[in-house]
Design a protein around this motif. Structure first.
Motif, PDB file in Angstrom:
ATOM      1  N   ALA A 258       0.826  -1.208   0.000  1.00 38.11           N
ATOM      2  CA  ALA A 258       0.000   0.000   0.000  1.00 38.11           C
ATOM      3  C   ALA A 258       0.854   1.249   0.000  1.00 38.11           C
ATOM      4  O   ALA A 258       0.558   2.231  -0.705  1.00 38.11           O
ATOM      5  CB  ALA A 258      -0.934  -0.004   1.210  1.00 38.11           C
ATOM      6  N   VAL A 259       1.935   1.250   0.772  1.00 41.28           N
ATOM      7  CA  VAL A 259       2.791   2.436   0.852  1.00 41.28           C
ATOM      8  C   VAL A 259       3.578   2.628  -0.444  1.00 41.28           C
ATOM      9  O   VAL A 259       3.865   3.765  -0.834  1.00 41.28           O
ATOM     10  CB  VAL A 259       3.704   2.354   2.082  1.00 41.28           C
ATOM     11  N   ALA A 262       1.315   4.663  -2.363  1.00 41.01           N
ATOM     12  CA  ALA A 262       0.929   5.958  -1.792  1.00 41.01           C
ATOM     13  C   ALA A 262       1.732   7.034  -2.507  1.00 41.01           C
ATOM     14  O   ALA A 262       2.967   7.031  -2.441  1.00 41.01           O
ATOM     15  CB  ALA A 262       1.209   5.989  -0.294  1.00 41.01           C
ATOM     16  N   LEU A 264       3.373   9.668  -2.386  1.00 42.67           N
ATOM     17  CA  LEU A 264       4.076  10.670  -1.589  1.00 42.67           C
ATOM     18  C   LEU A 264       4.942  11.533  -2.507  1.00 42.67           C
ATOM     19  O   LEU A 264       5.800  11.025  -3.231  1.00 42.67           O
ATOM     20  CB  LEU A 264       4.953   9.996  -0.535  1.00 42.67           C
ATOM     21  N   TYR A 271       1.366   9.353   5.669  1.00 44.95           N
ATOM     22  CA  TYR A 271       0.322   8.565   5.017  1.00 44.95           C
ATOM     23  C   TYR A 271      -0.598   7.937   6.058  1.00 44.95           C
ATOM     24  O   TYR A 271      -0.205   7.687   7.206  1.00 44.95           O
ATOM     25  CB  TYR A 271       0.911   7.474   4.117  1.00 44.95           C
ATOM     26  N   SER A 273      -3.021   4.622   5.755  1.00 40.90           N
ATOM     27  CA  SER A 273      -3.620   3.516   5.020  1.00 40.90           C
ATOM     28  C   SER A 273      -4.846   3.100   5.814  1.00 40.90           C
ATOM     29  O   SER A 273      -4.739   2.468   6.866  1.00 40.90           O
ATOM     30  CB  SER A 273      -2.628   2.352   4.879  1.00 40.90           C
ATOM     31  N   HIS A 422      -1.353  11.796   3.055  1.00 35.68           N
ATOM     32  CA  HIS A 422      -1.953  11.005   1.979  1.00 35.68           C
ATOM     33  C   HIS A 422      -2.855   9.937   2.592  1.00 35.68           C
ATOM     34  O   HIS A 422      -2.390   9.104   3.378  1.00 35.68           O
ATOM     35  CB  HIS A 422      -0.872  10.351   1.121  1.00 35.68           C
ATOM     36  N   VAL A 424      -4.937   6.691   1.809  1.00 31.02           N
ATOM     37  CA  VAL A 424      -5.094   5.653   0.796  1.00 31.02           C
ATOM     38  C   VAL A 424      -5.948   4.531   1.365  1.00 31.02           C
ATOM     39  O   VAL A 424      -6.178   4.440   2.567  1.00 31.02           O
ATOM     40  CB  VAL A 424      -3.725   5.113   0.322  1.00 31.02           C
ATOM     41  N   SER A 428     -10.180   6.388   2.036  1.00 25.47           N
ATOM     42  CA  SER A 428      -9.987   7.566   1.185  1.00 25.47           C
ATOM     43  C   SER A 428     -11.239   7.909   0.394  1.00 25.47           C
ATOM     44  O   SER A 428     -11.338   8.994  -0.187  1.00 25.47           O
ATOM     45  CB  SER A 428      -8.811   7.345   0.225  1.00 25.47           C
ATOM     46  N   CYS A 452      -4.860   0.659  -3.273  1.00 23.35           N
ATOM     47  CA  CYS A 452      -3.425   0.904  -3.135  1.00 23.35           C
ATOM     48  C   CYS A 452      -2.623  -0.378  -2.969  1.00 23.35           C
ATOM     49  O   CYS A 452      -1.504  -0.487  -3.476  1.00 23.35           O
ATOM     50  CB  CYS A 452      -3.170   1.861  -1.978  1.00 23.35           C
ATOM     51  N   ARG A 476       5.697   6.387  -8.014  1.00 31.96           N
ATOM     52  CA  ARG A 476       4.623   7.228  -7.475  1.00 31.96           C
ATOM     53  C   ARG A 476       4.155   8.271  -8.493  1.00 31.96           C
ATOM     54  O   ARG A 476       2.974   8.640  -8.495  1.00 31.96           O
ATOM     55  CB  ARG A 476       5.091   7.858  -6.163  1.00 31.96           C
TER      56      ARG A 476
END
Length: 500
Positions: A258-259, A262, A264, A271, A273, A422, A424, A428, A452, A476
């Motif tokens: 997920a990151v 993200a 960024l 972030y 999640s 952020h 996600v 979101s 994500c 990203r």
């Protein structure tokens, strides 16, 4: 730069992502089309805890497991559907929840994969900490204390016949990779959640592993982006694969994936999640192992390209979904409600004067969450909420306040104030939650992508197949080009915690 370049043909071919969550799983197709990543859901299926007694008659009545055999059936069905749509799939990647593991002996699984919420784990905490105190463990593995971390599960299992017989331990995504390829390994981002990985070296902690009796059964640690192997020929034939299909070790902890996705835009971004749980944090080049970080409950987990995810587990949309479920369970037929129906009134309400702490133990168990919230508000000196909409507004403002506070707390551990947050994942999609988080933090919130985890899974596969040296920033940028984002600007600064 990725750790391995693929020799698999079909650089522009689609890839398949197996994304396993604690309540559901799915098989997705992902591909690059005109410079954008396109995701297509092929198959979705349920998942969840199952009483161990369903498999073992002598099991304790409160023991819990996962039905990995059913998951494997659903995964194969999903892959068969995917290959029927796109026989040219070039690779497969697997991500899943963390900490749980399968034990093997001579290529056969020994019993079931136990669920991280099995009560046996909490009973093992004190026993392990007689030898390895909690403060020492943080210095070794960088993880916040959670009683379901793998090390406590293994302490609970130490001395059992199953562990003594095992010749291999595989975390859930690594077990699926093994079923797909016959090759054993331990992908680093997920291994970092076990408590067995040395946070400084990224290798197994030999002393801790020996104490737990697993030093001889841990496989080689693999970095995300490494090709584990190719799909077994007989399995490829069953699934309808047209040629050799690579199986790639993605960032296999679902939060790590997920990151990756993200978007960024700077090193000074935080972030969230957000799903049933919220994971709030920042991305750093090195772990933070201070006593202040440990006392604040932060955890250091490995990310893609040697990054560290400094984050904290907090309550997410659970309070909303469980409140709606409880109301509907106790409503007359035809009198059920949905969150979407109530939101217009919720949004029009004034901000509550009293918030709750969503992380309180009283909110963890299913049941009458609304009445527990009423009690918490009144204990804090607030007026009794008199409507469902008021309760939902308290939940949303409280979640936003929690996200904002923890984002800035994580940034402080990294030595900066977040410029952007952020959001996600599923959370979101809530415009009100995103706006309230912007209001409470005093910084802009960027919402999306929703998918994500699967997107991060796909991105690592595409990078490996391409053979290109895509940086995280490049990936990203691709996310921003592929997914529509929503932007929320803070309304006023009265509730802001950023100091701006």
């Amino acid at each position: 730069m990725s750790e391995a370049k693929s020799t698999v043909p079909g650089r522009n071919a689609p890839v398949a992502a197996i994304d396993l969550g604690a309540t559901s799983g799915r098989v997705m197709l992902g591909e690059l089309v005109d410079g954008k990543v396109v995701l297509t859901q092929v198959h979705r299926f349920a998942n969840g805890a199952v009483p161990l007694s369903s498999f073992e008659a002598t099991a304790a009545p409160d023991a819990l497991a996962w039905d990995l055999d059913e998951l494997w059936t659903q995964i194969r069905h999903g892959l068969a559907l995917a290959f029927a749509q796109r026989p040219d799939i070039a690779s497969i990647g697997v991500d899943s929840w963390a900490v749980d593991y399968a034990l093997l002996k001579d290529g056969q699984r020994l019993g079931q994969v136990r669920h991280y919420r099995d009560p046996r784990n909490e009973r093992a905490v004190a026993q392990l900490e007689k030898t390895f105190p909690r403060s020492e463990l943080f210095g070794r593995n960088g993880l916040q204390f959670l009683p379901f971390n793998t090390i406590y599960q293994l302490e609970a299992e130490r001395g059992d016949t199953r562990l003594a017989l095992a010749d291999t331990l595989l975390l859930v995504p690594d077990y699926i990779n093994w079923l797909l390829t016959g090759v054993k390994g331990a992908e680093r981002t997920n291994a970092s959640t076990t408590g067995l990985l040395d946070v400084n070296t990224g290798t197994w902690d030999a002393q801790l592993a020996k104490h737990l009796g697993v030093d001889h059964i841990l496989p080689q640690v693999l970095g995300p982006g490494v090709t584990v192997g190719t799909l077994l020929p007989e399995l490829a034939a069953q699934l309808g694969a047209a040629g050799n299909v690579a199986v790639i070790a993605v960032a296999s902890h679902d939060t790590a994936s997920a990151v990756v996705a993200a978007p960024l835009a700077s090193a000074h971004a935080a972030y969230v999640s957000c799903g049933t749980w919220g994971l709030v944090g920042v991305e750093l080049p090195a772990p933070v192992l201070t006593q202040a970080a440990r006392a604040a409950g932060f955890t250091n987990e490995m990310g893609l390209d040697s990054t560290v995810r400094l984050l904290k587990n907090v309550t997410g949309t659970w309070l909303l979904s469980e409140s709606i479920r409880y109301w509907n369970l106790h409503s007359a037929p035809g009198d059920t409600v949905s969150l979407e129906e109530l939101l217009p009134v919720v949004e029009a309400l004034d901000a509550p004067n009293v918030l709750i702490d969503p992380a309180q133990e009283r909110f963890m168990a299913p049941g009458d969450i609304p009445e527990r919230i009423v009690a918490a508000v009144m204990e804090a000196g607030g007026a009794r909420p008199t409507s469902r909409e008021q309760i939902l507004r308290i939940i949303l403002d409280s979640l936003a306040s929690s996200f904002a506070f923890e984002a800035f707390a994580a940034g402080a551990q990294g030595g900066f104030k977040p410029e952007t947050i952020h959001m996600v994942g599923g959370g979101s999609q809530s415009a009100l939650l995103c706006q309230l988080t912007a209001d409470r933090s005093g910084v802009p919130v960027v919402a999306g992508p929703v998918e994500c985890t699967a997107l991060g899974n796909v991105l690592v596969q595409l990078r490996t197949l391409s053979g290109e040296s895509w940086s995280l920033a490049d990936m990203r940028t691709l996310v921003r080009d592929s997914v529509a984002m929503e932007h929320y600007v803070p309304r006023g600064v009265s509730a802001a915690i950023s100091g701006n």
